[in-house]
Scaffold this motif. Structure first.
Motif, PDB file in Angstrom:
ATOM      1  N   HIS A 109      20.725  10.555 -14.282  1.00 15.11           N
ATOM      2  CA  HIS A 109      21.432  11.843 -14.288  1.00 15.11           C
ATOM      3  C   HIS A 109      20.641  12.841 -15.118  1.00 15.11           C
ATOM      4  O   HIS A 109      20.468  12.665 -16.326  1.00 15.11           O
ATOM      5  CB  HIS A 109      22.843  11.669 -14.876  1.00 15.11           C
ATOM      6  CG  HIS A 109      23.638  12.931 -14.891  1.00 15.11           C
ATOM      7  ND1 HIS A 109      24.704  13.124 -15.737  1.00 15.11           N
ATOM      8  CD2 HIS A 109      23.518  14.074 -14.170  1.00 15.11           C
ATOM      9  CE1 HIS A 109      25.206  14.338 -15.532  1.00 15.11           C
ATOM     10  NE2 HIS A 109      24.497  14.916 -14.584  1.00 15.11           N
ATOM     11  N   THR A 110      20.107  13.859 -14.465  1.00 17.78           N
ATOM     12  CA  THR A 110      19.423  14.944 -15.152  1.00 17.78           C
ATOM     13  C   THR A 110      20.021  16.258 -14.677  1.00 17.78           C
ATOM     14  O   THR A 110      20.901  16.282 -13.821  1.00 17.78           O
ATOM     15  CB  THR A 110      17.913  14.939 -14.847  1.00 17.78           C
ATOM     16  OG1 THR A 110      17.690  15.390 -13.500  1.00 17.78           O
ATOM     17  CG2 THR A 110      17.303  13.552 -15.019  1.00 17.78           C
ATOM     18  N   ALA A 111      19.512  17.344 -15.224  1.00 15.50           N
ATOM     19  CA  ALA A 111      19.998  18.657 -14.790  1.00 15.50           C
ATOM     20  C   ALA A 111      19.603  18.951 -13.350  1.00 15.50           C
ATOM     21  O   ALA A 111      20.250  19.749 -12.668  1.00 15.50           O
ATOM     22  CB  ALA A 111      19.442  19.747 -15.711  1.00 15.50           C
ATOM     23  N   ASP A 112      18.539  18.285 -12.858  1.00 14.60           N
ATOM     24  CA  ASP A 112      18.037  18.557 -11.513  1.00 14.60           C
ATOM     25  C   ASP A 112      18.534  17.587 -10.448  1.00 14.60           C
ATOM     26  O   ASP A 112      18.575  17.929  -9.271  1.00 14.60           O
ATOM     27  CB  ASP A 112      16.505  18.535 -11.503  1.00 14.60           C
ATOM     28  CG  ASP A 112      15.919  19.692 -12.297  1.00 14.60           C
ATOM     29  OD1 ASP A 112      16.489  20.792 -12.250  1.00 14.60           O
ATOM     30  OD2 ASP A 112      14.896  19.471 -12.971  1.00 14.60           O
ATOM     31  N   TYR A 113      18.873  16.361 -10.850  1.00 10.84           N
ATOM     32  CA  TYR A 113      19.287  15.388  -9.835  1.00 10.84           C
ATOM     33  C   TYR A 113      20.175  14.304 -10.435  1.00 10.84           C
ATOM     34  O   TYR A 113      20.174  14.055 -11.646  1.00 10.84           O
ATOM     35  CB  TYR A 113      18.067  14.750  -9.168  1.00 10.84           C
ATOM     36  CG  TYR A 113      17.158  13.993 -10.115  1.00 10.84           C
ATOM     37  CD1 TYR A 113      17.417  12.659 -10.449  1.00 10.84           C
ATOM     38  CD2 TYR A 113      16.029  14.600 -10.674  1.00 10.84           C
ATOM     39  CE1 TYR A 113      16.592  11.965 -11.307  1.00 10.84           C
ATOM     40  CE2 TYR A 113      15.193  13.910 -11.529  1.00 10.84           C
ATOM     41  CZ  TYR A 113      15.481  12.588 -11.843  1.00 10.84           C
ATOM     42  OH  TYR A 113      14.667  11.902 -12.700  1.00 10.84           O
ATOM     43  N   VAL A 114      20.931  13.688  -9.545  1.00 11.28           N
ATOM     44  CA  VAL A 114      21.788  12.550  -9.876  1.00 11.28           C
ATOM     45  C   VAL A 114      21.466  11.442  -8.882  1.00 11.28           C
ATOM     46  O   VAL A 114      21.422  11.686  -7.673  1.00 11.28           O
ATOM     47  CB  VAL A 114      23.281  12.918  -9.782  1.00 11.28           C
ATOM     48  CG1 VAL A 114      24.154  11.683  -9.981  1.00 11.28           C
ATOM     49  CG2 VAL A 114      23.642  13.979 -10.800  1.00 11.28           C
ATOM     50  N   ILE A 115      21.231  10.229  -9.381  1.00 14.90           N
ATOM     51  CA  ILE A 115      20.925   9.097  -8.514  1.00 14.90           C
ATOM     52  C   ILE A 115      21.834   7.933  -8.876  1.00 14.90           C
ATOM     53  O   ILE A 115      21.977   7.579 -10.051  1.00 14.90           O
ATOM     54  CB  ILE A 115      19.449   8.669  -8.654  1.00 14.90           C
ATOM     55  CG1 ILE A 115      18.523   9.784  -8.157  1.00 14.90           C
ATOM     56  CG2 ILE A 115      19.183   7.376  -7.872  1.00 14.90           C
ATOM     57  CD1 ILE A 115      17.038   9.481  -8.357  1.00 14.90           C
ATOM     58  N   GLY A 116      22.446   7.351  -7.864  1.00 11.67           N
ATOM     59  CA  GLY A 116      23.262   6.152  -8.045  1.00 11.67           C
ATOM     60  C   GLY A 116      22.943   5.151  -6.948  1.00 11.67           C
ATOM     61  O   GLY A 116      23.127   5.447  -5.767  1.00 11.67           O
ATOM     62  N   ILE A 117      22.430   3.986  -7.324  1.00  8.41           N
ATOM     63  CA  ILE A 117      22.088   2.932  -6.365  1.00  8.41           C
ATOM     64  C   ILE A 117      22.727   1.634  -6.841  1.00  8.41           C
ATOM     65  O   ILE A 117      22.545   1.240  -7.995  1.00  8.41           O
ATOM     66  CB  ILE A 117      20.560   2.741  -6.257  1.00  8.41           C
ATOM     67  CG1 ILE A 117      19.872   4.061  -5.875  1.00  8.41           C
ATOM     68  CG2 ILE A 117      20.224   1.651  -5.237  1.00  8.41           C
ATOM     69  CD1 ILE A 117      18.354   4.003  -5.944  1.00  8.41           C
ATOM     70  N   SER A 118      23.495   0.993  -5.966  1.00  4.72           N
ATOM     71  CA  SER A 118      24.103  -0.286  -6.339  1.00  4.72           C
ATOM     72  C   SER A 118      23.767  -1.328  -5.277  1.00  4.72           C
ATOM     73  O   SER A 118      23.778  -1.039  -4.076  1.00  4.72           O
ATOM     74  CB  SER A 118      25.619  -0.149  -6.470  1.00  4.72           C
ATOM     75  OG  SER A 118      26.204   0.240  -5.241  1.00  4.72           O
ATOM     76  N   TYR A 119      23.446  -2.536  -5.731  1.00  5.34           N
ATOM     77  CA  TYR A 119      23.041  -3.620  -4.844  1.00  5.34           C
ATOM     78  C   TYR A 119      24.081  -4.746  -4.856  1.00  5.34           C
ATOM     79  O   TYR A 119      24.719  -4.998  -5.888  1.00  5.34           O
ATOM     80  CB  TYR A 119      21.706  -4.206  -5.296  1.00  5.34           C
ATOM     81  CG  TYR A 119      20.534  -3.261  -5.235  1.00  5.34           C
ATOM     82  CD1 TYR A 119      19.918  -2.966  -4.020  1.00  5.34           C
ATOM     83  CD2 TYR A 119      20.026  -2.677  -6.394  1.00  5.34           C
ATOM     84  CE1 TYR A 119      18.815  -2.112  -3.961  1.00  5.34           C
ATOM     85  CE2 TYR A 119      18.929  -1.814  -6.344  1.00  5.34           C
ATOM     86  CZ  TYR A 119      18.330  -1.544  -5.131  1.00  5.34           C
ATOM     87  OH  TYR A 119      17.250  -0.691  -5.072  1.00  5.34           O
ATOM     88  N   PRO A 120      24.225  -5.469  -3.750  1.00  7.25           N
ATOM     89  CA  PRO A 120      25.123  -6.631  -3.744  1.00  7.25           C
ATOM     90  C   PRO A 120      24.427  -7.825  -4.382  1.00  7.25           C
ATOM     91  O   PRO A 120      23.239  -8.045  -4.162  1.00  7.25           O
ATOM     92  CB  PRO A 120      25.374  -6.873  -2.248  1.00  7.25           C
ATOM     93  CG  PRO A 120      24.136  -6.369  -1.585  1.00  7.25           C
ATOM     94  CD  PRO A 120      23.645  -5.214  -2.422  1.00  7.25           C
ATOM     95  N   PRO A 121      25.136  -8.613  -5.170  1.00  9.79           N
ATOM     96  CA  PRO A 121      24.517  -9.766  -5.838  1.00  9.79           C
ATOM     97  C   PRO A 121      23.844 -10.733  -4.871  1.00  9.79           C
ATOM     98  O   PRO A 121      22.835 -11.350  -5.213  1.00  9.79           O
ATOM     99  CB  PRO A 121      25.690 -10.433  -6.564  1.00  9.79           C
ATOM    100  CG  PRO A 121      26.672  -9.313  -6.783  1.00  9.79           C
ATOM    101  CD  PRO A 121      26.540  -8.433  -5.586  1.00  9.79           C
ATOM    102  N   ILE A 122      24.376 -10.870  -3.652  1.00  7.23           N
ATOM    103  CA  ILE A 122      23.815 -11.839  -2.708  1.00  7.23           C
ATOM    104  C   ILE A 122      22.345 -11.576  -2.424  1.00  7.23           C
ATOM    105  O   ILE A 122      21.583 -12.511  -2.149  1.00  7.23           O
ATOM    106  CB  ILE A 122      24.626 -11.819  -1.381  1.00  7.23           C
ATOM    107  CG1 ILE A 122      24.192 -12.971  -0.464  1.00  7.23           C
ATOM    108  CG2 ILE A 122      24.467 -10.490  -0.665  1.00  7.23           C
ATOM    109  CD1 ILE A 122      24.498 -14.331  -1.015  1.00  7.23           C
ATOM    110  N   ALA A 123      21.917 -10.326  -2.520  1.00  8.76           N
ATOM    111  CA  ALA A 123      20.532  -9.993  -2.172  1.00  8.76           C
ATOM    112  C   ALA A 123      19.537 -10.734  -3.050  1.00  8.76           C
ATOM    113  O   ALA A 123      18.462 -11.143  -2.588  1.00  8.76           O
ATOM    114  CB  ALA A 123      20.314  -8.490  -2.280  1.00  8.76           C
TER     115      ALA A 123
END
Length: 280
Positions: free
Chosen positions: A61-75
């Motif tokens: 999270h910055t002033a220019d962008y927000v990134i959220g990535i979540s992975y499933p444990p099975i991977a």
């Protein structure tokens, strides 16, 4: 026909909502074109990627962008599958960061945004399916959809691709016809429900029908996003083909899906994979 949104990670949605609260204002409407199909297409796993560290969720999270990535444990139980997911996410993140760097100062008030909630769709000793229904926002009226599916064969330790599943043109012609029929029926039902004036109805029907025909040409590339629907015996009873916004309809129609029963698919399935299907 439209994809149910219950698979999207509620935790991810809450994160993005909190991060953007009070900072996104209404953006002026701009024409938005779909990202090229190859821009975030899963890349083949390399030995180096396979040996990489386990997948971990990403929050930036910055002033220019927000990134959220979540992975499933099975991977993480299948390192080569994890490498495929990582490659997709890394490519999407790289594109967002490049867009943020090129953003002019004072251009809008809302930060750019990448949301990728990977979800576990099916897990069994013979099949593992993972999907992502995300988006990348880099200005304009709405974000670009990022929709993808991976079907993993644990025993062979590799992806099951559409081009492997149905290997000949005759099969794809038949599947294309089945899918088109369902999409055209759903389109007519939506237009009827909207009760449009006659002239407008004709134009909408003509435009959307053309998108269906173009987006379902009998080529495995047009059917590359699919997920298995598995019966009680562990075999595939149908395939659900997934079409992102813009492929077979306008953005307002959202993600659309078509289910084709295994009984209709079996005549065209490559012999090596028929045992995965009911009746095979």
């Amino acid at each position: 026909m439209r994809m149910n949104s219950t698979r999207v990670s509620f935790a991810m949605a809450m994160f993005v909502a909190a991060a953007l609260a009070g900072c996104r204002r209404e953006q002026p409407a701009q024409p938005s074109a779909p990202a090229p199909a190859s821009s975030t297409a899963p890349a083949p796993a390399t030995q180096a990627a396979t040996a990489a560290t386990p997948l971990q969720d990403v929050t930036e999270h910055t002033a220019d962008y927000v990134i959220g990535i979540s992975y499933p444990p099975i991977a993480n139980e299948y390192p080569a599958l994890a490498a495929e997911l990582r490659a997709y996410a890394d490519n999407a993140r790289r594109e967002l960061l490049e867009a943020a760097k090129g953003r002019e100062k004072g251009e809008g008030s809302a930060p750019y945004e990448l949301v990728l909630p990977f979800t576990e769709l099916h897990v069994s000793p013979t099949l593992v399916a993972v999907g992502v229904d995300g988006s990348s926002y880099t200005g304009g009226a709405h974000g670009a959809p990022l929709i993808a599916r991976w079907v993993w064969l644990p025993k062979q330790n590799r992806l099951l691709r559409a081009s492997d599943l149905v290997a000949d043109a005759k099969g794809w012609a038949a599947i294309s016809a089945l899918v088109r029929e369902q999409l055209h029926t759903a389109l007519s039902q939506r237009i009827d429900a909207d009760a449009l004036p006659a002239a407008e109805r004709v134009e909408v029907l003509k435009s959307a029908s053309r998108m269906i025909e173009d987006g379902t040409e009998p080529d495995p590339e047009h059917f590359s996003q699919f997920e298995p629907i598995v019966g009680g015996d562990g075999r595939i009873r149908a395939l659900r083909f997934v079409f992102a916004p813009y492929q077979v309809g306008p953005y307002s129609d959202g993600t659309q899906t078509v289910e084709v029963p295994s009984a209709l698919l079996l005549p065209y399935i490559a012999p090596a994979y028929r045992s995965l299907f009911e009746g095979g």
